[in-house]
Design a protein around this motif. Structure first.
Motif, PDB file in Angstrom:
ATOM      1  N   GLU A  29      -8.979 -13.770   8.618  1.00 29.32           N
ATOM      2  CA  GLU A  29      -8.524 -12.295   9.154  1.00 29.32           C
ATOM      3  C   GLU A  29      -6.647 -13.496   8.585  1.00 29.32           C
ATOM      4  O   GLU A  29      -5.920 -13.040   7.723  1.00 29.32           O
ATOM      5  CB  GLU A  29      -8.608 -12.575  10.262  1.00 29.32           C
ATOM      6  CG  GLU A  29      -9.412 -11.283  10.438  1.00 29.32           C
ATOM      7  CD  GLU A  29     -10.005 -10.448  10.068  1.00 29.32           C
ATOM      8  OE1 GLU A  29      -9.358  -9.674   9.434  1.00 29.32           O
ATOM      9  OE2 GLU A  29     -11.079 -10.080   9.680  1.00 29.32           O
ATOM     10  N   THR A  30      -6.730 -14.624   8.926  1.00 27.37           N
ATOM     11  CA  THR A  30      -5.228 -15.068   8.317  1.00 27.37           C
ATOM     12  C   THR A  30      -4.847 -14.928   7.443  1.00 27.37           C
ATOM     13  O   THR A  30      -3.954 -14.355   6.673  1.00 27.37           O
ATOM     14  CB  THR A  30      -5.517 -16.300   9.052  1.00 27.37           C
ATOM     15  OG1 THR A  30      -6.160 -16.634  10.482  1.00 27.37           O
ATOM     16  CG2 THR A  30      -3.459 -16.955   9.228  1.00 27.37           C
ATOM     17  N   PHE A  31      -5.967 -15.000   6.140  1.00 25.78           N
ATOM     18  CA  PHE A  31      -5.924 -15.537   4.990  1.00 25.78           C
ATOM     19  C   PHE A  31      -5.678 -13.867   4.478  1.00 25.78           C
ATOM     20  O   PHE A  31      -5.191 -13.739   3.131  1.00 25.78           O
ATOM     21  CB  PHE A  31      -7.311 -15.624   4.641  1.00 25.78           C
ATOM     22  CG  PHE A  31      -6.808 -16.242   3.005  1.00 25.78           C
ATOM     23  CD1 PHE A  31      -5.698 -17.351   2.712  1.00 25.78           C
ATOM     24  CD2 PHE A  31      -8.045 -15.645   1.859  1.00 25.78           C
ATOM     25  CE1 PHE A  31      -5.666 -17.639   1.007  1.00 25.78           C
ATOM     26  CE2 PHE A  31      -7.624 -15.194  -0.065  1.00 25.78           C
ATOM     27  CZ  PHE A  31      -6.496 -16.834   0.044  1.00 25.78           C
ATOM     28  N   ILE A  32      -7.097 -12.811   5.324  1.00 26.04           N
ATOM     29  CA  ILE A  32      -6.295 -11.537   4.346  1.00 26.04           C
ATOM     30  C   ILE A  32      -5.723 -10.843   4.416  1.00 26.04           C
ATOM     31  O   ILE A  32      -4.306 -10.255   3.786  1.00 26.04           O
ATOM     32  CB  ILE A  32      -7.220 -10.800   5.195  1.00 26.04           C
ATOM     33  CG1 ILE A  32      -9.095 -11.518   5.020  1.00 26.04           C
ATOM     34  CG2 ILE A  32      -7.494  -9.040   5.217  1.00 26.04           C
ATOM     35  CD1 ILE A  32      -9.974 -10.928   5.589  1.00 26.04           C
ATOM     36  N   LYS A  33      -4.635 -11.484   5.615  1.00 31.49           N
ATOM     37  CA  LYS A  33      -2.835 -10.757   6.264  1.00 31.49           C
ATOM     38  C   LYS A  33      -1.873 -11.197   5.344  1.00 31.49           C
ATOM     39  O   LYS A  33      -1.223 -10.417   5.128  1.00 31.49           O
ATOM     40  CB  LYS A  33      -2.836 -11.034   7.758  1.00 31.49           C
ATOM     41  CG  LYS A  33      -1.882 -10.402   7.905  1.00 31.49           C
ATOM     42  CD  LYS A  33      -1.694 -10.493  10.191  1.00 31.49           C
ATOM     43  CE  LYS A  33      -0.144 -10.326   9.801  1.00 31.49           C
ATOM     44  NZ  LYS A  33      -0.398 -10.187  11.977  1.00 31.49           N
ATOM     45  N   GLU A  34      -1.900 -12.689   4.600  1.00 31.57           N
ATOM     46  CA  GLU A  34      -1.371 -13.396   3.999  1.00 31.57           C
ATOM     47  C   GLU A  34      -0.783 -12.128   2.571  1.00 31.57           C
ATOM     48  O   GLU A  34       0.205 -12.610   1.907  1.00 31.57           O
ATOM     49  CB  GLU A  34      -1.656 -14.807   4.640  1.00 31.57           C
ATOM     50  CG  GLU A  34      -1.052 -15.549   5.819  1.00 31.57           C
ATOM     51  CD  GLU A  34      -1.467 -17.002   6.103  1.00 31.57           C
ATOM     52  OE1 GLU A  34      -1.939 -17.149   4.788  1.00 31.57           O
ATOM     53  OE2 GLU A  34      -1.219 -17.616   6.585  1.00 31.57           O
ATOM     54  N   ASN A  35      -2.239 -12.848   2.335  1.00 29.93           N
ATOM     55  CA  ASN A  35      -2.406 -11.666   0.676  1.00 29.93           C
ATOM     56  C   ASN A  35      -2.531 -11.142   0.600  1.00 29.93           C
ATOM     57  O   ASN A  35      -3.073  -9.885  -0.244  1.00 29.93           O
ATOM     58  CB  ASN A  35      -3.604 -12.980   0.341  1.00 29.93           C
ATOM     59  CG  ASN A  35      -3.210 -13.816   0.076  1.00 29.93           C
ATOM     60  OD1 ASN A  35      -2.686 -15.018  -0.997  1.00 29.93           O
ATOM     61  ND2 ASN A  35      -3.599 -14.670   1.258  1.00 29.93           N
ATOM     62  N   GLN A  36      -2.880 -10.179   1.934  1.00 27.32           N
ATOM     63  CA  GLN A  36      -2.706  -8.109   1.884  1.00 27.32           C
ATOM     64  C   GLN A  36      -3.728  -7.888   0.996  1.00 27.32           C
ATOM     65  O   GLN A  36      -3.951  -6.858  -0.430  1.00 27.32           O
ATOM     66  CB  GLN A  36      -1.267  -7.712   0.671  1.00 27.32           C
ATOM     67  CG  GLN A  36      -0.251  -8.159   2.252  1.00 27.32           C
ATOM     68  CD  GLN A  36       1.120  -8.090   1.699  1.00 27.32           C
ATOM     69  OE1 GLN A  36       1.458  -7.242   0.585  1.00 27.32           O
ATOM     70  NE2 GLN A  36       2.019  -7.279   2.658  1.00 27.32           N
ATOM     71  N   ILE A  37      -4.966  -8.395   0.619  1.00 29.33           N
ATOM     72  CA  ILE A  37      -6.111  -8.370   0.463  1.00 29.33           C
ATOM     73  C   ILE A  37      -6.652  -7.297   1.621  1.00 29.33           C
ATOM     74  O   ILE A  37      -6.748  -6.475   2.405  1.00 29.33           O
ATOM     75  CB  ILE A  37      -7.429  -8.871   1.126  1.00 29.33           C
ATOM     76  CG1 ILE A  37      -6.285 -11.031   0.486  1.00 29.33           C
ATOM     77  CG2 ILE A  37      -8.374  -9.121   0.141  1.00 29.33           C
ATOM     78  CD1 ILE A  37      -7.460 -11.826   0.084  1.00 29.33           C
ATOM     79  N   PRO A  38      -6.676  -6.179   0.008  1.00 29.78           N
ATOM     80  CA  PRO A  38      -6.829  -4.605   0.629  1.00 29.78           C
ATOM     81  C   PRO A  38      -8.742  -4.352   1.331  1.00 29.78           C
ATOM     82  O   PRO A  38      -9.587  -5.395   0.764  1.00 29.78           O
ATOM     83  CB  PRO A  38      -7.237  -3.608  -0.060  1.00 29.78           C
ATOM     84  CG  PRO A  38      -7.440  -4.507  -1.665  1.00 29.78           C
ATOM     85  CD  PRO A  38      -6.531  -5.416  -0.893  1.00 29.78           C
ATOM     86  N   ASN A  39      -8.877  -3.698   2.240  1.00 30.22           N
ATOM     87  CA  ASN A  39     -10.388  -4.276   2.941  1.00 30.22           C
ATOM     88  C   ASN A  39     -11.260  -3.348   1.719  1.00 30.22           C
ATOM     89  O   ASN A  39     -12.683  -4.001   1.890  1.00 30.22           O
ATOM     90  CB  ASN A  39     -10.761  -2.939   4.346  1.00 30.22           C
ATOM     91  CG  ASN A  39      -9.873  -2.973   5.453  1.00 30.22           C
ATOM     92  OD1 ASN A  39      -9.505  -4.711   5.329  1.00 30.22           O
ATOM     93  ND2 ASN A  39      -9.279  -2.771   6.079  1.00 30.22           N
ATOM     94  N   GLU A  40     -11.056  -2.528   1.671  1.00 26.97           N
ATOM     95  CA  GLU A  40     -12.537  -2.324  -0.272  1.00 26.97           C
ATOM     96  C   GLU A  40     -12.770  -3.439  -1.073  1.00 26.97           C
ATOM     97  O   GLU A  40     -13.804  -3.326  -1.248  1.00 26.97           O
ATOM     98  CB  GLU A  40     -11.732  -1.416  -0.845  1.00 26.97           C
ATOM     99  CG  GLU A  40     -10.435  -1.686  -1.698  1.00 26.97           C
ATOM    100  CD  GLU A  40      -9.343  -1.184  -0.910  1.00 26.97           C
ATOM    101  OE1 GLU A  40      -8.180  -0.367  -1.939  1.00 26.97           O
ATOM    102  OE2 GLU A  40      -9.300  -0.575   0.515  1.00 26.97           O
ATOM    103  N   LYS A  41     -11.690  -4.523  -0.730  1.00 25.61           N
ATOM    104  CA  LYS A  41     -12.605  -5.883  -1.421  1.00 25.61           C
ATOM    105  C   LYS A  41     -13.417  -6.565  -0.724  1.00 25.61           C
ATOM    106  O   LYS A  41     -14.301  -8.182  -0.950  1.00 25.61           O
ATOM    107  CB  LYS A  41     -11.596  -6.648  -1.943  1.00 25.61           C
ATOM    108  CG  LYS A  41     -10.410  -5.516  -3.117  1.00 25.61           C
ATOM    109  CD  LYS A  41      -9.236  -6.609  -3.421  1.00 25.61           C
ATOM    110  CE  LYS A  41      -8.889  -6.579  -5.143  1.00 25.61           C
ATOM    111  NZ  LYS A  41      -9.437  -6.569  -6.014  1.00 25.61           N
ATOM    112  N   LEU A  42     -13.632  -6.403   0.732  1.00 23.02           N
ATOM    113  CA  LEU A  42     -14.411  -7.256   1.978  1.00 23.02           C
ATOM    114  C   LEU A  42     -14.726  -6.859   2.450  1.00 23.02           C
ATOM    115  O   LEU A  42     -15.970  -5.439   2.344  1.00 23.02           O
ATOM    116  CB  LEU A  42     -13.127  -7.247   2.915  1.00 23.02           C
ATOM    117  CG  LEU A  42     -11.276  -7.676   2.393  1.00 23.02           C
ATOM    118  CD1 LEU A  42     -10.541  -7.715   3.347  1.00 23.02           C
ATOM    119  CD2 LEU A  42     -11.625  -9.566   1.938  1.00 23.02           C
TER     120      LEU A  42
END
Length: 379
Positions: free
Chosen positions: A41-54
């Motif tokens: 969750e920290t890495f997702i937030k830092e890199n602004q990875i969209p939910n559709e990729k996860l």
């Protein structure tokens, strides 16, 4: 190309950076199956990875009671390709039995009905992902969580290549293999071609360094430190655990709250590591002998040495699933030995204070078994 990366912990960053490099030369559609909420969750937030990729594996773990328990035909189909019960068993967070690593946050105990619900929800969600995204290839590192097994079964169903990056522990070499077994046909093929002089020299150097103790893997050896170091470390960890639990408990993030409430929390981990574990180490010392006592055994007896594996470990729960119960494994070996043979059993140092006392009581009940101390030199 559409790649699904299976990411445990910080492997998320490794595969994310790898995909950036691959995308420089060709168009890559990337998706990530993540297993660790704290890091991910920290890495997702830092890199602004969209939910559709996860795909978040921990979503399957936290809402099992909302699941309809009617069996899905896809569950039955996948189970015929690859045992989904084995998928559940191999995940230490779901089967949090007596050998579980307490340094890993344990989730709450689950009933068979709840485990079935987790399995069905994961199959339905991942099955829908394969239908919608149609990955061309799946890449992972090891197979340690239940979702990875389900993805492997889906790859078999849809004929999608499943590449498993494995660490050989020899000079930090890595190798890819298809599937989840350790039948590395690619390695065997290379070995059959013969070896160069440099390869043979490298192997000889590695073996010599192992013999002289320069390379000797023994797992977690924390309790070999001095008493003062242990006390200082325990005090620091206690304060840190208090801080972390208070931070999580007062967080407005429902996922973090749920993770805290369903497990032992950081204080629980501290108790297991610095209080319960040392006490059990002292209790269990009465069941073992040291090297001097071993040499004093009857000289007319022959000995067979059997080192046990660390538990839990992927090498047992996944790659040796039919021999994962090491207590029964010891019993079977002991019963197979000739009359004048003694079986010398030595547990893995990482298991220090983690097994129940009953494990050693059972071992000592076998007449032909002697248990060596954890710190005895195996060489």
């Amino acid at each position: 190309m559409n790649i699904l990366y299976i990411c445990m912990g910080s492997l998320f960053k490794t595969f994310y950076d790898l995909n950036k490099e691959l995308s420089k030369d060709k168009r890559i559609l990337d998706h990530y199956y993540v297993t660790d909420p704290d890091y991910s969750e920290t890495f997702i937030k830092e890199n602004q990875i969209p939910n559709e990729k996860l795909i978040r594996e921990y979503d399957f773990l936290n809402h099992e009671k909302d699941q309809n328990h009617v069996n899905d035909p896809l569950v039955i189909e996948l189970d015929q390709l690859h045992s989904l019960n084995h998928a559940i068993f191999s995940d230490r967070r779901l089967c949090n039995h007596k050998y579980s690593k307490h340094v890993v946050r344990p989730l709450k105990y689950r009933t068979d009905i709840e485990l079935e619900a987790v399995k069905i929800k994961a199959v339905q969600r991942l099955g829908a992902f394969f239908q919608e995204k149609k990955p061309d290839v799946v890449v992972t590192h090891g197979v340690a969580t239940f979702g990875m097994h389900i993805i492997y079964a889906l790859c078999m169903k849809h004929s999608v290549p499943f590449f498993n990056l494995r660490h050989t522990k020899i000079e930090n070499l890595m190798t890819f293999d298809e599937g989840i077994s350790e039948d590395y046909n690619s390695i065997i093929e290379e070995m059959e071609k013969g070896f160069s002089e440099s390869e043979l020299k490298s192997a000889e150097t590695y073996l010599n360094e192992t013999k002289t103790g320069k390379k000797f893997y023994s797992g977690h050896r924390f309790f070999n430190d001095s008493t003062s170091k242990i006390i200082i470390s325990a005090s620091k960890q206690l304060l840190l655990s208090l801080y972390r639990d208070l931070k999580v408990y007062t967080s407005s993030d429902d996922k973090k709250r749920l993770s805290f409430e369903s497990g032992a929390g950081h204080l629980g981990k501290w108790y297991f590591e610095f209080v319960r574990r040392p006490i059990k180490m002292v209790q269990q010392s009465k069941y073992t002998i040291d090297v001097a006592q071993l040499k004093a055994l009857k000289s007319n007896e022959k000995h067979v040495f059997l080192p046990l594996h660390a538990e839990p470990e992927i090498s047992l729960s996944v790659y040796a699933k039919y021999h994962a119960d090491q207590l029964n494994f010891v019993q079977n070996i002991a019963l197979s030995l000739p009359f004048n043979y003694k079986l010398i059993v030595k547990d893995h140092p990482r298991n220090k204070g983690r097994r129940p006392n009953s494990f050693f009581e059972r071992l000592n009940n076998f007449q032909s078994v002697t248990v060596m101390d954890y710190d005895a030199d195996s060489r």
